[in-house]
Design an enzyme around this catalytic site. Structure first.
Site, PDB file in Angstrom:
ATOM      1  N   ALA A  15      33.116  29.134  55.538  1.00  0.00           N
ATOM      2  CA  ALA A  15      33.320  27.816  56.002  1.00  0.00           C
ATOM      3  C   ALA A  15      31.938  27.366  55.693  1.00  0.00           C
ATOM      4  CB  ALA A  15      31.694  28.614  57.290  1.00  0.00           C
ATOM      5  N   GLN A  46      39.660  41.032  55.221  1.00  0.00           N
ATOM      6  CA  GLN A  46      40.801  42.346  54.426  1.00  0.00           C
ATOM      7  C   GLN A  46      42.175  41.875  55.294  1.00  0.00           C
ATOM      8  OE1 GLN A  46      39.975  46.361  54.421  1.00  0.00           O
ATOM      9  NE2 GLN A  46      38.367  46.402  52.700  1.00  0.00           N
ATOM     10  N   GLY A  47      42.062  42.413  57.201  1.00  0.00           N
ATOM     11  CA  GLY A  47      42.909  42.460  57.359  1.00  0.00           C
ATOM     12  C   GLY A  47      43.527  40.909  57.301  1.00  0.00           C
ATOM     13  N   GLY A  48      43.105  39.747  57.143  1.00  0.00           N
ATOM     14  CA  GLY A  48      43.792  38.426  57.614  1.00  0.00           C
ATOM     15  C   GLY A  48      43.230  37.270  58.158  1.00  0.00           C
ATOM     16  N   HIS A 237      32.955  47.501  64.101  1.00  0.00           N
ATOM     17  CA  HIS A 237      33.577  47.800  63.397  1.00  0.00           C
ATOM     18  C   HIS A 237      34.515  49.221  63.497  1.00  0.00           C
ATOM     19  CE1 HIS A 237      37.761  47.936  61.525  1.00  0.00           C
ATOM     20  NE2 HIS A 237      37.419  46.954  61.404  1.00  0.00           N
ATOM     21  N   ARG A 283      38.578  46.290  69.516  1.00  0.00           N
ATOM     22  CA  ARG A 283      37.770  47.046  68.611  1.00  0.00           C
ATOM     23  C   ARG A 283      36.605  47.596  70.048  1.00  0.00           C
ATOM     24  NH1 ARG A 283      36.847  43.115  63.905  1.00  0.00           N
ATOM     25  NH2 ARG A 283      38.924  43.045  63.891  1.00  0.00           N
ATOM     26  N   HIS A 344      29.471  45.121  62.471  1.00  0.00           N
ATOM     27  CA  HIS A 344      30.740  44.311  61.847  1.00  0.00           C
ATOM     28  C   HIS A 344      30.268  43.385  61.501  1.00  0.00           C
ATOM     29  CE1 HIS A 344      34.423  43.338  59.854  1.00  0.00           C
ATOM     30  NE2 HIS A 344      34.491  43.009  60.820  1.00  0.00           N
ATOM     31  N   GLU A 368      30.398  32.357  61.051  1.00  0.00           N
ATOM     32  CA  GLU A 368      29.845  33.353  62.224  1.00  0.00           C
ATOM     33  C   GLU A 368      28.194  33.143  62.087  1.00  0.00           C
ATOM     34  OE1 GLU A 368      30.527  37.183  59.995  1.00  0.00           O
ATOM     35  OE2 GLU A 368      28.760  38.257  61.623  1.00  0.00           O
ATOM     36  N   ARG A 379      35.333  39.703  69.480  1.00  0.00           N
ATOM     37  CA  ARG A 379      36.020  38.937  68.401  1.00  0.00           C
ATOM     38  C   ARG A 379      37.721  39.117  68.836  1.00  0.00           C
ATOM     39  NH1 ARG A 379      36.810  38.528  63.491  1.00  0.00           N
ATOM     40  NH2 ARG A 379      35.728  40.453  63.359  1.00  0.00           N
TER      41      ARG A 379
HETATM   42  P1  FAD Z   1      29.303  34.627  54.327  1.00  0.00           P
HETATM   43  O1  FAD Z   1      30.750  33.832  54.524  1.00  0.00           O
HETATM   44  O2  FAD Z   1      29.249  35.819  55.109  1.00  0.00           O
HETATM   45  O3  FAD Z   1      28.683  33.277  54.029  1.00  0.00           O
HETATM   46  C1  FAD Z   1      27.113  33.572  54.774  1.00  0.00           C
HETATM   47  C2  FAD Z   1      27.092  32.234  52.781  1.00  0.00           C
HETATM   48  O4  FAD Z   1      25.808  32.459  53.458  1.00  0.00           O
HETATM   49  C3  FAD Z   1      26.458  33.117  51.799  1.00  0.00           C
HETATM   50  O5  FAD Z   1      27.368  32.733  50.368  1.00  0.00           O
HETATM   51  C4  FAD Z   1      24.922  34.225  51.695  1.00  0.00           C
HETATM   52  O6  FAD Z   1      24.735  33.551  50.658  1.00  0.00           O
HETATM   53  C5  FAD Z   1      24.975  32.450  52.338  1.00  0.00           C
HETATM   54  N1  FAD Z   1      23.028  32.641  52.517  1.00  0.00           N
HETATM   55  C6  FAD Z   1      23.055  33.547  53.928  1.00  0.00           C
HETATM   56  N2  FAD Z   1      21.784  32.814  54.323  1.00  0.00           N
HETATM   57  C7  FAD Z   1      20.821  31.937  53.075  1.00  0.00           C
HETATM   58  C8  FAD Z   1      20.215  31.618  53.038  1.00  0.00           C
HETATM   59  N3  FAD Z   1      18.693  31.936  54.005  1.00  0.00           N
HETATM   60  N4  FAD Z   1      19.588  30.627  51.768  1.00  0.00           N
HETATM   61  C9  FAD Z   1      20.608  30.475  51.608  1.00  0.00           C
HETATM   62  N5  FAD Z   1      21.658  30.773  51.607  1.00  0.00           N
HETATM   63  C10 FAD Z   1      22.350  32.199  52.430  1.00  0.00           C
HETATM   64  N6  FAD Z   1      37.461  38.220  59.446  1.00  0.00           N
HETATM   65  C11 FAD Z   1      38.679  37.631  60.072  1.00  0.00           C
HETATM   66  O7  FAD Z   1      38.475  36.858  60.389  1.00  0.00           O
HETATM   67  N7  FAD Z   1      39.634  38.472  59.188  1.00  0.00           N
HETATM   68  C12 FAD Z   1      39.120  39.566  58.247  1.00  0.00           C
HETATM   69  O8  FAD Z   1      39.726  39.824  57.939  1.00  0.00           O
HETATM   70  C13 FAD Z   1      37.922  39.454  58.281  1.00  0.00           C
HETATM   71  N8  FAD Z   1      37.559  41.150  57.773  1.00  0.00           N
HETATM   72  C14 FAD Z   1      36.318  41.488  57.641  1.00  0.00           C
HETATM   73  C15 FAD Z   1      36.106  42.080  56.251  1.00  0.00           C
HETATM   74  C16 FAD Z   1      34.869  42.832  56.208  1.00  0.00           C
HETATM   75  C17 FAD Z   1      34.431  43.618  55.833  1.00  0.00           C
HETATM   76  C18 FAD Z   1      33.505  41.831  56.859  1.00  0.00           C
HETATM   77  C19 FAD Z   1      32.370  42.136  56.845  1.00  0.00           C
HETATM   78  C20 FAD Z   1      33.532  41.139  57.918  1.00  0.00           C
HETATM   79  C21 FAD Z   1      35.607  40.291  58.199  1.00  0.00           C
HETATM   80  N9  FAD Z   1      36.168  39.601  59.031  1.00  0.00           N
HETATM   81  C22 FAD Z   1      37.301  38.812  58.606  1.00  0.00           C
HETATM   82  C23 FAD Z   1      34.489  38.569  59.252  1.00  0.00           C
HETATM   83  C24 FAD Z   1      34.592  37.350  58.825  1.00  0.00           C
HETATM   84  O9  FAD Z   1      34.890  37.900  56.982  1.00  0.00           O
HETATM   85  C25 FAD Z   1      32.934  36.706  58.306  1.00  0.00           C
HETATM   86  O10 FAD Z   1      32.959  36.584  59.907  1.00  0.00           O
HETATM   87  C26 FAD Z   1      33.278  35.314  57.510  1.00  0.00           C
HETATM   88  O11 FAD Z   1      33.752  35.949  56.755  1.00  0.00           O
HETATM   89  C27 FAD Z   1      32.450  34.843  58.032  1.00  0.00           C
HETATM   90  O12 FAD Z   1      31.922  33.461  57.258  1.00  0.00           O
HETATM   91  P2  FAD Z   1      30.518  32.573  57.436  1.00  0.00           P
HETATM   92  O13 FAD Z   1      30.988  31.388  55.588  1.00  0.00           O
HETATM   93  O14 FAD Z   1      30.141  32.265  57.905  1.00  0.00           O
HETATM   94  O15 FAD Z   1      29.693  33.627  56.166  1.00  0.00           O
HETATM   95  C1  SIN Z   2      39.832  43.902  59.518  1.00  0.00           C
HETATM   96  O1  SIN Z   2      40.865  43.885  58.210  1.00  0.00           O
HETATM   97  O2  SIN Z   2      40.085  44.885  60.496  1.00  0.00           O
HETATM   98  C2  SIN Z   2      39.396  43.258  60.150  1.00  0.00           C
HETATM   99  C3  SIN Z   2      39.115  41.924  60.526  1.00  0.00           C
HETATM  100  C4  SIN Z   2      38.429  41.279  61.025  1.00  0.00           C
HETATM  101  O3  SIN Z   2      37.369  41.527  61.452  1.00  0.00           O
HETATM  102  O4  SIN Z   2      38.587  40.280  61.558  1.00  0.00           O
END
Ligand code: FAD
Ligand code: SIN
Length: 547
Positions: A15, A46-48, A237, A283, A344, A368, A379
């Site tokens: 994001a 992982q998934g996409g 999850h 899920r 998750h 998120e 979700r």
């Molecule tokens: P994040 O990618 O978690 O990034 C948060 C950032 O904020 C990081 O850089 C962190 O260091 C920073 N941060 C946090 N607090 C602070 C602070 N106080 N000060 C400074 N920096 C801070 N979703 C899908 O759609 N498809 C998938 O296949 C999928 N697979 C997943 C697999 C796993 C193992 C996990 C855990 C989640 C998965 N999800 C998936 C969910 C998805 O990955 C997350 O919801 C999404 O990546 C969140 O992105 P984000 O940019 O909001 O946060």
């Molecule tokens: C997964 O690959 O099972 C995670 C996908 C997701 O959280 O959207």
């Protein structure tokens, strides 16, 4: 030390970085990241990413599936907005150089299947989509001259007009952050601040989330006067690897999408007892089914088996899972994988509109951390990265417009450390942290009761008091900042869970096993909340308001 920027982005996941890359190149931007730029949930996805590309699919089917999985609580306009912008967002990633897996004849992208989707709809880079996306976005961000990357900075709190004792319309002016390398607190002022801090899985003992996911943005936004919604909907999850040496390793739902079966220790499948969609039910249903079997049989895990598929297919589709499991002595081409559910995804968060605007002027929330209305009570798989991309792009567009009208940042007072000393008992932070994560797992988990929630509420109140005292007296550390935020998030989850007198989606409570006929959001309002410009957007779609 103080800094001035046009835009301060807190968080560098998919994001935060997508937003940074969409801001005008003349904008002076800082991206704060708690650890390295790439670290966060995005890296481990992982998934996409879901997008209707198949001939048999359409945006309408994608919308229908999202709303059905969200158990009628999704805001249709957020769903429509996200899904209708999906192709554009994916094309942007492809244009940035991200390579997605193609099908056998290489003509089309390979689309995998995940729970709740009625069609194959998930574009992916083998089983490491997040790595492909996040590392590319990080590489591109590092090349931008107008973007300053500040790694190992953890934001502590937002600075607002009201916090400075000023009257009138409350606005976000910047943030204080701990420079973890230098051990000093620095002041950031900005025309506009974006919370992109990800989710809060670390509030639970067992989670798929990396260590940075401590709900900082939700807690900071709440303390600054933003409403939060639907925090009771924590997604568990169904399948995380169960192994003493595997910390937070997910086994993607795509493995079930490609034929993986859930089995009891005696080899019997069981999902058909719970849902006609078997392993590809949403899920919440699969996680509850596994939880039920584990409790019924007193077992520590169930099995997930893909070994009936040709080894070649497994190497090709799940190379990372294969390698990780093999390292731990499990050959997934020959034997089943031990799996357990784990926290998750945080479906709720800071309320925003379709541009990522929050209740506070000049403050945005994306990814998120935000609650856009897309996910409702559950979700759908792979809709999260999509939401990160679509809302980051929309917020950037809005910021590019707004920033021209926003005055340059004020100079802000430095952090005041005159009243605090070094703690002699830092171990208290670790103890409180363990206690919190344990009781959240035990009392606010997959299956809830009012009694357990009340027990959790009692404990979280005591912890909050202790941590506030500690915070007021001692010099702050990274762990203390995170613990303080986790306690706020835990409290928001418990309050929301106690307020919902029904079972819906991810919130399953034995005292109220049925779903109400009317779907309502749970909106928590912070103590000093002022009515905001995004009120209309949320109020037209939701009803429940609590204090
Ligand atoms: P994040 O990618 O978690 O990034 C948060 C950032 O904020 C990081 O850089 C962190 O260091 C920073 N941060 C946090 N607090 C602070 C602070 N106080 N000060 C400074 N920096 C801070 N979703 C899908 O759609 N498809 C998938 O296949 C999928 N697979 C997943 C697999 C796993 C193992 C996990 C855990 C989640 C998965 N999800 C998936 C969910 C998805 O990955 C997350 O919801 C999404 O990546 C969140 O992105 P984000 O940019 O909001 O946060
Ligand atoms: C997964 O690959 O099972 C995670 C996908 C997701 O959280 O959207």
């Amino acid at each position: 030390m103080s800094h001035n920027y046009d835009v301060l982005i807190i968080g560098s996941g998919s994001a935060g970085l997508t937003l940074a890359l969409h801001l005008d190149s003349k904008t002076k931007i800082a991206v704060l990241s708690k650890r390295t730029l790439e670290e966060g949930a995005s890296l481990y996805a992982q998934g996409g990413i879901s997008v209707a590309l198949d001939k048999s699919d359409s945006t309408e089917f994608h919308i229908e599936d999202t709303i059905r999985v969200g158990t009628d609580l999704c805001h249709e306009k957020a769903v429509r907005f996200t899904v209708e912008h999906a192709k554009e967002a994916i094309n942007w990633l492809i244009n940035q150089g991200i390579t997605f897996t193609r099908d056998k004849n290489k003509l089309h992208y390979h689309l995998t299947q995940e729970g709740g989707h009625s069609r194959r709809r998930v574009i992916h880079a083998a089983d490491a989509t997040g790595w492909a996306v996040e590392t590319k976005l990080a590489q591109l961000t590092k090349r931008k001259a107008n973007i300053q990357i500040l790694e190992n900075y953890i934001a502590i709190d937002l600075i607002t007009h009201h916090k400075l004792g000023k009257r009138g319309n409350n606005q976000c002016l910047g943030a204080y952050a701990l420079n973890r390398t230098q051990g000093r607190i620095e002041t950031f002022s900005a025309r506009c601040v974006v919370l992109a801090t990800g989710g809060s899985g670390k509030v639970y003992l067992y989670t798929s989330n990396p260590d940075v996911c401590t709900g900082d943005g939700i807690a900071m936004g709440w303390r600054a006067g933003c409403r939060v919604a639907n925090m009771e909907f924590i997604q568990f999850h169904p399948t995380c690897l169960y192994h003493p040496l595997a910390k937070s390793f997910l086994i993607t739902e795509a493995l079930r999408g490609e034929g993986g079966r859930l089995l009891l220790p005696n080899g019997d499948p069981f999902m058909h007892h719970f849902d006609p969609r078997n392993e590809l039910a949403p899920r919440d249903i699969v996680a509850r089914a596994i939880d039920h079997q584990m409790k019924r049989l007193g077992i520590d895990y169930v099995h997930l088996n893909i070994s009936h598929k040709p080894a070649e297919f497994i190497y090709q589709h799940f190379p990372n899972i294969y390698a990780k499991c093999l390292k731990l002595g499990i050959d997934i081409t020959q034997e089943p994988i031990p799996v357990v559910p784990a926290a998750h995804y945080t479906c709720g968060g800071i309320i925003t509109d379709l541009q990522g605007r929050t209740d506070l002027s000049n403050l945005y929330a994306i990814g998120e951390t935000a609650c856009t209305g897309l996910h409702g009570a559950n979700r759908m798989a792979s809709n999260s990265l999509l939401e990160c991309l679509v809302f980051a792009r929309a917020a950037a567009k809005d910021i590019n417009q707004q920033i021209k009208k926003t005055p340059p940042p004020e100079s802000l007072p430095p952090w005041d450390e005159s009243q605090v000393t070094d703690s002699e008992e830092e171990v208290i932070v670790a103890h409180n942290w363990d206690e919190l994560r344990r009781f959240m797992w035990d009392y606010v988990g997959i299956v809830r009761t009012v009694k357990r929630l009340q027990r959790a509420k009692h404990r979280v109140d005591l912890l909050a008091q202790e941590i506030a005292e500690y915070y007021g007296n001692f010099r702050i550390t990274n762990d203390l900042i995170e613990l303080r935020n986790l306690v706020v998030v835990a409290d928001l989850i418990i309050q929301s869970a106690l307020a919902r007198k029904e079972s819906r989606g991810l919130h399953y409570i034995l005292d109220y096993p049925h779903k109400n006929s009317i779907a309502q959001d749970t909106i928590l309002v912070p103590p000093k909340y002022e009515s905001s410009s995004i009120n209309d957007y949320w109020e037209s779609d939701s009803n429940t308001t609590l204090t």
